[in-house]
Enzyme design. Structure first.
Site, mmCIF file in Angstrom:
data_model
loop_
_atom_site.group_PDB
_atom_site.id
_atom_site.type_symbol
_atom_site.label_atom_id
_atom_site.label_comp_id
_atom_site.label_asym_id
_atom_site.label_seq_id
_atom_site.Cartn_x
_atom_site.Cartn_y
_atom_site.Cartn_z
ATOM 1 N N HIS A 13 0.844 -1.199 0.000
ATOM 2 C CA HIS A 13 0.000 0.000 0.000
ATOM 3 C C HIS A 13 0.870 1.236 0.000
ATOM 4 O O HIS A 13 2.009 1.218 0.454
ATOM 5 C CB HIS A 13 -0.932 0.015 1.215
ATOM 6 C CG HIS A 13 -0.233 -0.142 2.523
ATOM 7 N ND1 HIS A 13 0.159 -1.376 3.002
ATOM 8 C CD2 HIS A 13 0.171 0.761 3.450
ATOM 9 C CE1 HIS A 13 0.770 -1.215 4.165
ATOM 10 N NE2 HIS A 13 0.787 0.078 4.461
ATOM 11 N N HIS B 272 0.836 5.346 1.119
ATOM 12 C CA HIS B 272 0.180 6.365 1.942
ATOM 13 C C HIS B 272 0.188 7.697 1.197
ATOM 14 O O HIS B 272 1.232 8.105 0.662
ATOM 15 C CB HIS B 272 0.958 6.592 3.244
ATOM 16 C CG HIS B 272 1.035 5.412 4.156
ATOM 17 N ND1 HIS B 272 0.227 5.268 5.257
ATOM 18 C CD2 HIS B 272 1.829 4.315 4.143
ATOM 19 C CE1 HIS B 272 0.537 4.144 5.885
ATOM 20 N NE2 HIS B 272 1.511 3.541 5.233
#
Ligand code: 5GP
Length: 144
Positions: free
Chosen positions: A107, A109
């Site tokens: 992922h 941010h």
């Protein structure tokens, strides 16, 4: 968990992708999903993940999926800029627990920064108010 290991199908983001766990969604297409971080480090902290890759980190993702991921990161960052008018935007990504990774599905941010506002702790503190997250997500969605 270290940098090298097995992908766990029961990690929290895999559950979100399968719809087994809720998320405050900002954007979704065939390959990527963006949603609000529930322990935001700043107002508008958003996460972007690949949907079809069993990649725990940057080292394990295919180049095509990575290209799509970063494309969505740029798209969401632009929308965050339009919607929330931050003074800066940090884009980060951690590989392995010693590097700060706490969820082992790749992922990125997107963390808006506001002058004069201190950055909150990473993956810590109190869970965000869901109504507030929904309002922020709506603002970002409108700017997409
Ligand atoms: P990492 O530490 O792996 O780079 O980032 C994981 C991020 O996921 C953290 O910023 C943390 O606040 C966020 N997070 C952890 N659990 C959940 C959850 O259940 N839902 C959402 N939306 N974010 C989560």
């Amino acid at each position: 968990m270290s940098l090298n290991g097995q992908y766990d199908d029961d990690n929290i983001f895999a559950k979100i992708i399968r719809g087994e766990m809720p998320c405050v969604k900002v954007y979704e297409d065939e390959h990527t999903l963006a949603f609000m971080d529930v322990f935001p480090q700043s107002e508008g902290h958003t996460l972007v993940i690949p949907k079809n890759e069993k990649a725990r980190n940057l080292l394990e993702v295919g180049p095509k999926a990575l290209g799509r991921l970063i494309g969505t990161v740029q798209r969401i960052s632009r929308a965050v800029n339009t919607a929330l008018s931050p003074d800066g935007i940090v884009v980060t990504q951690f590989n392995g627990a010693p590097a700060g990774q706490t969820v082992f599905h790749l992922h990125m941010h997107i963390i808006p920064r506001y002058e004069g506002t201190t950055l909150g702790g990473h993956a810590s503190g109190e869970m965000a108010d869901m109504d507030k997250l929904n309002v922020l997500a709506e603002k970002i969605k409108t700017a997409l």
